[in-house]
Structures are given as structure tokens and as C-alpha cells.
Scaffold this motif. Structure first.
Motif, PDB file in Angstrom:
ATOM      1  N   PRO A   1       0.814  -1.220   0.000  1.00  0.00           N
ATOM      2  CA  PRO A   1       0.000   0.000   0.000  1.00  0.00           C
ATOM      3  C   PRO A   1       0.849   1.272   0.000  1.00  0.00           C
ATOM      4  O   PRO A   1       0.479   2.264  -0.643  1.00  0.00           O
ATOM      5  N   ALA A   2       1.980   1.245   0.716  1.00  0.00           N
ATOM      6  CA  ALA A   2       2.859   2.422   0.727  1.00  0.00           C
ATOM      7  C   ALA A   2       3.404   2.698  -0.664  1.00  0.00           C
ATOM      8  O   ALA A   2       3.450   3.847  -1.120  1.00  0.00           O
ATOM      9  N   ILE A   3       3.818   1.637  -1.363  1.00  0.00           N
ATOM     10  CA  ILE A   3       4.308   1.790  -2.738  1.00  0.00           C
ATOM     11  C   ILE A   3       3.212   2.358  -3.628  1.00  0.00           C
ATOM     12  O   ILE A   3       3.429   3.308  -4.387  1.00  0.00           O
ATOM     13  N   GLY A   4       2.008   1.778  -3.536  1.00  0.00           N
ATOM     14  CA  GLY A   4       0.911   2.214  -4.386  1.00  0.00           C
ATOM     15  C   GLY A   4       0.525   3.659  -4.151  1.00  0.00           C
ATOM     16  O   GLY A   4       0.365   4.431  -5.105  1.00  0.00           O
ATOM     17  N   LEU A   5       0.383   4.048  -2.887  1.00  0.00           N
ATOM     18  CA  LEU A   5      -0.038   5.421  -2.570  1.00  0.00           C
ATOM     19  C   LEU A   5       1.032   6.436  -2.973  1.00  0.00           C
ATOM     20  O   LEU A   5       0.713   7.500  -3.517  1.00  0.00           O
ATOM     21  N   ALA A   6       2.297   6.116  -2.694  1.00  0.00           N
ATOM     22  CA  ALA A   6       3.371   7.031  -3.087  1.00  0.00           C
ATOM     23  C   ALA A   6       3.440   7.151  -4.606  1.00  0.00           C
ATOM     24  O   ALA A   6       3.690   8.244  -5.141  1.00  0.00           O
TER      25      ALA A   6
END
Length: 223
Positions: A118-123
């Protein structure tokens, strides 16, 4: 007459700061999120291809396609959504400051994400939005998340006219601040966390959004 000069100067500074933010988030993400790019989708495409080829041949070196897919999907989603919004004139015109507000929210959310994907996707969504912001500014030969094209434009402009050389200075500056941002982001991710980098970048973007709204209001009052 002075307004166009002010606007051009503001756009150049915006491009430099956004590039530094992209470098910081990319450097931090590569170090802290399993060696994944969230801004540089050219490098991310290579990681995806290597991971897939490793799975197909059975000779993988531990790379997974999951992270690159999250990044590519997130970046594309952010870019398409931001492009549609600005094309339909939903957002304000000068520097499209509302896009920076969206970037602030997305980067802060990436900082709060509990796991890597999720961190990768949101960033990556935030970087896609930022890329459209940079495109709407309209500085020729300058992007904030892909530097190969900027390097080509810089090489061409170094052999051009005096006006071309002025553009080359900005393009060289974009390269310099991306490298500096990536280094700083890597150090901060190593010493603190990826979340700290996202929150710091969100804070800078918030200041830029506020400045953009103030400038937009000033220009509208002159019209």
C-alpha cells in the motif's frame, strides 16, 4: 508585463522543488520498500521485466513482480485522474495548486500505510499526480520524475542558442536536485523511516500548494 516573468520564475522553482521531492521519495522507497521505484517508472518497468523473466525461466534472483505492479498501477491511476481533472478545468489554473493538495494527502497516506505494497501504491499515485502537475506547468524539456528525457534536452540545448542555454541551466538544476533529493531521502529512510520521508515531502508540498493558491489569487485580482 511583469506577471509572465513572475509566473515563469515560479514555475521553474516549482519544477525544481517537485523534482527534489520525487528524488527523495524514490530514494527512500528503493531503500526501505524492497528496492522499488515509485517515481521513476522506467526503472520500475525494468524491475518488473526482470522479475517476470526470472519467474518464467526459474532463474529468479529474489525479485518479485508485486511491488513494481503496485507502483505502475498507482502511478498510472494518479496520472490519469489528475489529467482528466485538469483537462476539464475542475482545478485552478496557476500551477494547478489543487494537485499539490492531492499529493499532500497521498504522501501522508503512504506514510501511514502499514505494509510495503500500500505504501508503494499510494506514493506512486502521488508521483503520478505530480507528473501531471509538472506537465501542466509546461516547461519544455523538464519533467520531475523521468530524467532521461531531461538529459537529452539538456544535451541538445548545450549546443544551442542563448535561450537554449537558459533552458539548459534549469535542466541541469533538475538533475542536480533529483540526485540531492534521492541522497537525502535515502539517508532519512535509513536513519528514521520511509514514513518520515513521506511526511516531510507532504509538508513541503503543502507549503507549495499554499503559495500556489496565494499566487493564483494575486494574479486573478490583477485580471
Amino acid at each position: 508585463m511583469p506577471a509572465p516573468i513572475d509566473r515563469a520564475s515560479a514555475h521553474a522553482w516549482t519544477a525544481l522543488v517537485l523534482t527534489a521531492l520525487a528524488g527523495a521519495v524514490d530514494g527512500a522507497g528503493f531503500l526501505a520498500l524492497g528496492q522499488q521505484f515509485v517515481a521513476n517508472q522506467t526503472g520500475n518497468a525494468v524491475l518488473l521485466a526482470v522479475a517476470v523473466s526470472g519467474e518464467v525461466t526459474g532463474r529468479g534472483d529474489g525479485l518479485s513482480a508485486v511491488g513494481p505492479l503496485w507502483s505502475l498501477a498507482g502511478f498510472a491511476l494518479g496520472a490519469v485522474a489528475a489529467s482528466l481533472a485538469t483537462r476539464r478545468h475542475v482545478l485552478t489554473s496557476f500551477g494547478v495548486p489543487v494537485l499539490l493538495v492531492a499529493e499532500v494527502v497521498l504522501l501522508a497516506s503512504a506514510g501511514l500505510a502499514g505494509s510495503a505494497e500500500p505504501a508503494i501504491g499510494l506514493a506512486a499515485v502521488a508521483m503520478g499526480v505530480q507528473s501531471i502537475h509538472a506537465a501542466r506547468i509546461g516547461l519544455a524539456g523538464v519533467t520531475t520524475t523521468v530524467l532521461t528525457g531531461t538529459l537529452i534536452a539538456l544535451s541538445v540545448n548545450l549546443s544551442g542558442s542563448r535561450e537554449d542555454l537558459r533552458s539548459a541551466r534549469l535542466q541541469a538544476g533538475v538533475w542536480a536536485v533529483y540526485l540531492a533529493g534521492a541522497g537525502l531521502g535515502s539517508v532519512l529512510a535509513h536513519e528514521v523511516s520511509f514514513s518520515a520521508v513521506c511526511w516531510s515531502a507532504a509538508g513541503v508540498a503543502a507549503l507549495m500548494a499554499a503559495a500556489g493558491f496565494v499566487e493564483d489569487r494575486r494574479l486573478r485580482s490583477r485580471a
